[in-house]
Design an enzyme around this catalytic site. Structure first.
Site, PDB file in Angstrom:
ATOM      1  CG  LEU A 196      28.369  57.346   8.298  1.00 30.34           C
ATOM      2  CD1 LEU A 196      27.306  58.097   9.082  1.00 30.34           C
ATOM      3  CD2 LEU A 196      27.764  56.719   7.061  1.00 30.34           C
ATOM      4  CG  HIS A 197      34.042  57.363   3.346  1.00 28.52           C
ATOM      5  ND1 HIS A 197      33.674  57.342   2.031  1.00 28.52           N
ATOM      6  CD2 HIS A 197      34.110  56.064   3.738  1.00 28.52           C
ATOM      7  CE1 HIS A 197      33.522  56.091   1.627  1.00 28.52           C
ATOM      8  NE2 HIS A 197      33.776  55.293   2.651  1.00 28.52           N
ATOM      9  CB  ALA A 198      32.760  61.941   0.591  1.00 26.29           C
ATOM     10  CB  ALA A 221      28.200  61.197   4.256  1.00 21.90           C
TER      11      ALA A 221
END
Length: 85
Positions: A14-16, A19
């Site tokens: 769940l990176h930028a 997310a």
């Protein structure tokens, strides 16, 4: 309240970007969304909170949805994770 488990399948966790997709969906709902990874907890409307969970590909999360549209929101979130956000 609806509670369920999801496994993060998106490469990089769940990176930028993923997310942000989750936060945008949470912002459209009336329900409170909480994500738990182990003993860490984050508000589903906080991109910083989600990213500080340190969720990697293959990690399991507990998602809690509570509110007037919880059934619909829970279904949408489950679909998002099943399609790798």
């Amino acid at each position: 309240m609806i509670q369920f488990q999801v496994t993060v399948m998106v490469e990089g966790g769940l990176h930028a970007r993923p997310a942000a997709l989750l936060v945008n969906r949470a912002a459209q709902s009336q329900s409170k969304i909480t994500l738990n990874k182990g003993d860490k907890q984050a508000d589903g409307r906080s991109i910083l909170g989600i990213m500080t969970l340190g969720v990697s590909q293959g990690d399991s999360l507990t998602v809690r949805v509570e509110g007037s549209d919880e059934e619909h929101v829970a279904e949408v979130i489950q679909q998002m994770f099943s399609h790798s956000l």
